[in-house]
Write a protein that holds these residues in place. Sequence first.
Motif, PDB file in Angstrom:
ATOM      1  N   VAL A  88      21.096  19.007 121.443  1.00 40.81           N
ATOM      2  CA  VAL A  88      21.406  17.579 121.334  1.00 40.81           C
ATOM      3  C   VAL A  88      21.956  17.039 122.657  1.00 40.81           C
ATOM      4  CG1 VAL A  88      21.781  17.699 118.841  1.00 40.81           C
ATOM      5  CG2 VAL A  88      23.728  18.004 120.373  1.00 40.81           C
ATOM      6  N   TRP A 454      23.030  10.015 117.582  1.00 46.05           N
ATOM      7  CA  TRP A 454      23.916  11.170 117.659  1.00 46.05           C
ATOM      8  C   TRP A 454      25.319  10.759 118.097  1.00 46.05           C
ATOM      9  CZ3 TRP A 454      24.559  15.607 115.626  1.00 46.05           C
ATOM     10  CH2 TRP A 454      25.508  16.477 116.145  1.00 46.05           C
ATOM     11  N   SER A 458      28.385  11.898 115.979  1.00 45.95           N
ATOM     12  CA  SER A 458      29.381  12.774 116.611  1.00 45.95           C
ATOM     13  C   SER A 458      30.699  12.045 116.836  1.00 45.95           C
ATOM     14  CB  SER A 458      28.851  13.319 117.938  1.00 45.95           C
ATOM     15  OG  SER A 458      28.587  12.276 118.856  1.00 45.95           O
TER      16      SER A 458
END
Length: 518
Positions: A88, A454, A458
Amino acid sequence: MTNNKRHGDAASQLEAKGVGETFDLDDTVLRAQGHEVQLERSFSWMGALGLAFSIVNSWLTYASCFGVAYSYGGGLVAIFSPILSALVQWVMLMGVAELSSAFPSSGGQYHFTYIVAPDGYKAFSAYLVGTINVIAWWVNTASGTIYTAISAFGICEFLVAGFVGTQWQVYLCYLLVIILTLLPIAIIPQQRIENMTKTAMLLSIIGFVLVVIVCLVMGKGTYHPSALVEYRSTSGWGPGVGWLLGIGNGEYAFAAAGACVHIAEEIPSPARRIPLVINLTIILGVLTLVPWIIAMTSVIQDMDAVQSAFLPSLELFYQATGSKAAAASLQTYLTILYYTCVPSQWITSSRMTWAFSRDNGLPFSDYWSEIDSKRNIPVRATLLSAAFCVIYGLLYIASTQAFNSIINTAVLMLNITYTVPQALLAIRGRDMLPPRYFDLGKYGYSVHIFSVLWLILSGVLFCFPTTNPPTLANMNYNAAVILGIFVVVLVCWVERRKKFCGPAIDWDLLNMAQTVAH
């Protein structure tokens, strides 16, 4: 029109604009972005790789936080989550690599943001990203420095019965590390500084091999291969959340791979070499971290003891070797490696601070943006970065939890700076990018959209406590820290809004220079 024809036309146009027959393409690309050349291009691509890898040092960085990964799901999460973390983080950094290929500048993410943002939002969005990036690199440098001191004290506690280092003693050692890590920057000539970064990378690779061999050889007959695939959560989180938290924890070992972006003005052909260095840094990180954590997991005898230890890596070495002398020797080598990481962090944080000051992003920017005539480096920006770390370290005396919360937030702040220019580019369209050596092509929008999604996910995960249910002792203060940082940035913007200025782009010159270069 063929590539050769376009190249010839662009070269002729550059000469017509008065650039000259012997123009330097790297300098012309920088000049097209509104900045004059001030730094020597003294880093080779290998020196830049040494700088980036010595900062990331994935296996070494993971050695400072892998104990938490075990609590999320035992060896299964500790081994496989960093692979996903690398994936990622690599995708996010591919967007940064493309932007650095299109607009190579030491300013990095705030520079990209200013260029791709809509006219009415250029200054504010770039200032926001620039300030967050400066703080993130200052805090990252402080984290490398403090862990060098903590590692040294951990060895003392391990070897000397009854010795317990107090927080103020650790802080004094932290100040000593700051001084010792600044010495190479002051002593080594800039033309040879890349030898230091390459040496740091070589020592790290040697250390990786040394630790793995010693632990496996001395731990013969005590291997536990079942631990590699055993799911064992002690954090209180279920498998889904545990895996996601493990991936977030692993990002700490890869997030700083974009460090080389901030020495773009010190590398020949940065548009080609920065993307190369970013990719190689991630690859080297995976090739060292994954074998290391597999080997270490297989020789652990008591996982609970490793998780609760002051220095999990030292406890692990002791369990693997059965010898205090061997364990202390390995941890001493790791302490030396932690030390070798910090000078590269000073280089990166100082270049980011200098570049932001060059665009009048900090109070007294004229002072901080000066390049030392003898050393040909931003000495004042380096000292400003060090001064922040000195002051920030006082927080460790008051509260280790608050200190660590801000360190954890630094990874999230770096990812914010990586993502904002990509989000703007996805909204405004990728056709605004000039010709570039590293082009994501049809995958560009996918990379940008993934980075945004993401970051959102996150960002939430980084605010979760490490154990469930949370207590005052293990509560995660990242949300409060991020809010506080944004408040500080907004307050600073009130003072800077009429002073901060981003790069003045000459699109015709940039497009022609990039066409000739690529």
